[in-house]
Design a protein around this motif. Structure first.
Motif, mmCIF file in Angstrom:
data_model
loop_
_atom_site.group_PDB
_atom_site.id
_atom_site.type_symbol
_atom_site.label_atom_id
_atom_site.label_comp_id
_atom_site.label_asym_id
_atom_site.label_seq_id
_atom_site.Cartn_x
_atom_site.Cartn_y
_atom_site.Cartn_z
ATOM 1 N N LYS A 189 0.842 -1.192 0.000
ATOM 2 C CA LYS A 189 0.000 0.000 0.000
ATOM 3 C C LYS A 189 0.884 1.251 0.000
ATOM 4 O O LYS A 189 1.322 1.712 1.056
ATOM 5 N N LEU B 143 -7.376 2.022 -5.778
ATOM 6 C CA LEU B 143 -6.859 3.384 -5.874
ATOM 7 C C LEU B 143 -7.776 4.293 -5.081
ATOM 8 O O LEU B 143 -9.003 4.207 -5.184
ATOM 9 N N GLY C 143 -2.587 3.771 -3.194
ATOM 10 C CA GLY C 143 -2.869 2.608 -4.014
ATOM 11 C C GLY C 143 -2.728 1.353 -3.171
ATOM 12 O O GLY C 143 -2.140 1.368 -2.090
ATOM 13 N N GLU C 144 -3.253 0.235 -3.667
ATOM 14 C CA GLU C 144 -3.077 -1.036 -2.966
ATOM 15 C C GLU C 144 -3.130 -2.196 -3.965
ATOM 16 O O GLU C 144 -3.827 -2.134 -4.988
ATOM 17 N N TRP C 145 -2.348 -3.213 -3.656
ATOM 18 C CA TRP C 145 -2.347 -4.453 -4.437
ATOM 19 C C TRP C 145 -2.248 -5.608 -3.459
ATOM 20 O O TRP C 145 -1.358 -5.633 -2.603
#
Length: 445
Positions: free
Chosen positions: A248, A292, A261-263
């Motif tokens: 993040k 996002l 953002g994050e994944w």
């Protein structure tokens, strides 16, 4: 339980050792009394639910010397008998979804739940902290989520290092007490104490009591790459089931604007919980979540807009027993977990203001979300058969100047089904076209 037994053996020895050198002891008693009313009004003739609970926690912290703290906390939830929650809805033959969570949802006949939820030793050495025993931890995928009477608690060993803007954490967990239950379970045992949804063939999942996992390893690093650019990284390794990697980044563009953002990437570990396909919890290879969010802060409040995308390659899976999903699209009383090929757009507005000649301060959070789900008939992409919906929350926190220990909260929720939903009450009941209310009185001492 082994860690609890070790603590019972070690702690008296520590106390005796400290008595011999005449160290001054310090003890602190604290807690929270909570009364919680919950109501759900379902569509048309589907059953409505009410529940009223009272209880809370009582915690004692003992400091035999400066670097060591020993703590214990007992949690309780008592059913005040507003409604018999063991009687299901006549049309769907299903019980309440939210109200039963105030109590032990695995034993609704138990009117008073007691849990020794915390029993730990905490040792601090300069920038390093070590905690052993039963405790609370707060991570993106395992956390207390205390939106019920008793939060999710864990047992294990936790390490924390903090220096300026850098935080490093490492945890090894061997038991979890899911919220809305009354005991600690092994890691595999804890999965399936909540509703299990459907497997990829459209049948009821059978991983309850059939999931094998002995421990979880959690690792975390929070640090600043350059000025105004920070990154949080988590890795959650669940032995024999799955691994989740979460990153993040956060960029502060100005005093008013922040971009995040994050994944989240998941992959199967071992046999996904069971060697038998029909009993497996993590029955896919991978899953990916992308998000996002932009935040704008002004004199009139904080506004955020977030977009979340779960890719089609696999369902985002995270045991609901382990806390809330700390994703951008999260809204109280619903989750994205269990779906693939999912879109969500969520707007939040947070504001604070004074009323009654500044004797009362209110913090309000308005949350409006649009969630696009796969077809409810597609069990491969939609584990819980959740239809498209619009989700509206209004959460109000009351701060009373003359009663600082009393913290009331009012939560109002509406979830509206969107699109063409098959004419089947199971796709509506406790899911959409409902109105939900929480009234919470917290008294902290």
């Amino acid at each position: 339980m082994r860690l609890v037994y070790i603590l019972f053996v070690i702690l008296p020895l520590i106390s005796v050792g400290q008595d011999s050198v005449d160290v001054k002891k310090k003890g602190t008693l604290s807690g929270q009394w909570r009364t919680y009313y919950m109501m759900t009004s379902n569509k048309d003739d589907l059953k409505n639910f009410n529940a009223l609970a009272t209880g809370g926690k009582l915690k004692y912290q003992y400091t035999p010397f400066d670097n060591l703290e020993i703590g214990a906390a007992i949690y309780n939830s008592t059913n005040l008998g507003l409604q018999d929650l063991s009687i299901p809805d006549a049309t769907t033959d299903r019980l309440s979804r939210y109200e039963e969570g105030l109590f032990d949802r695995l034993d609704l006949e138990n009117d008073a739940v007691f849990l020794l939820g915390e029993l730990y030793a905490n040792y601090t050495l300069k920038k390093h902290t070590f905690t052993l025993g039963r405790m609370k931890v707060n991570t993106p995928l395992i956390n207390p989520e205390d939106g019920r009477m008793i939060p999710t608690l864990v047992q294990g060993l936790w390490y924390n290092y903090k220096k300026r803007k850098t935080v490093l954490q490492l945890g090894i967990l061997n038991e979890i007490a899911p919220r809305s239950t009354g005991k600690f379970y092994g890691i595999g045992e804890s999965i399936g104490t909540y509703p299990v949804g459907r497997n990829k063939y459209g049948n009821a999942s059978q991983y309850t009591d059939n999931t094998k996992s002995d421990y979880i390893i959690l690792a975390n690093a929070d640090f600043e790459i350059i000025e105004n650019l920070n990154v949080k990284i988590w890795n959650q390794y669940v032995e024999n089931i799955f691994n989740s990697f979460y990153v993040k980044p956060s960029l502060k563009i100005s005093e008013s604007i922040q971009l995040e953002g994050e994944w989240l990437h998941q992959n199967k570990v071992g046999d996904g919980g069971s060697s038998l396909d029909s009993l497996r919890y993590f029955n896919q290879n991978t899953a990916d979540v992308l998000g996002l969010k932009i935040a704008y802060k002004s004199k009139v409040g904080l506004m955020t807009l977030a977009y979340e995308r779960i890719l089609p390659n696999g369902q985002f899976l995270s045991p609901r027993e382990w806390g809330r999903e700390d994703l951008f699209s999260f809204q109280k009383r619903e989750r994205s977990e269990g779906t693939a090929d999912n879109h969500a757009l969520v707007l939040n507005y947070k504001n604070e203001f004074n009323v009654l000649k500044e004797n009362l301060n209110l913090t309000s959070i308005l949350s409006i979300g649009k969630h696009w789900k796969p077809e409810v008939t597609d069990a491969t992409l939609n584990k819980y058969a959740m239809p498209d919906y619009t989700h509206i929350n209004l959460d109000i926190f009351f701060n009373i100047k003359k009663l600082k220990r009393l913290k009331p909260e009012l939560l109002l929720i509406s979830k509206l089904g969107n699109g063409d939903i098959p004419d089947n009450p199971n796709f509506y009941f406790n899911k959409v076209d409902l109105f939900h209310v929480d009234v919470i009185l917290n008294y902290n001492f």
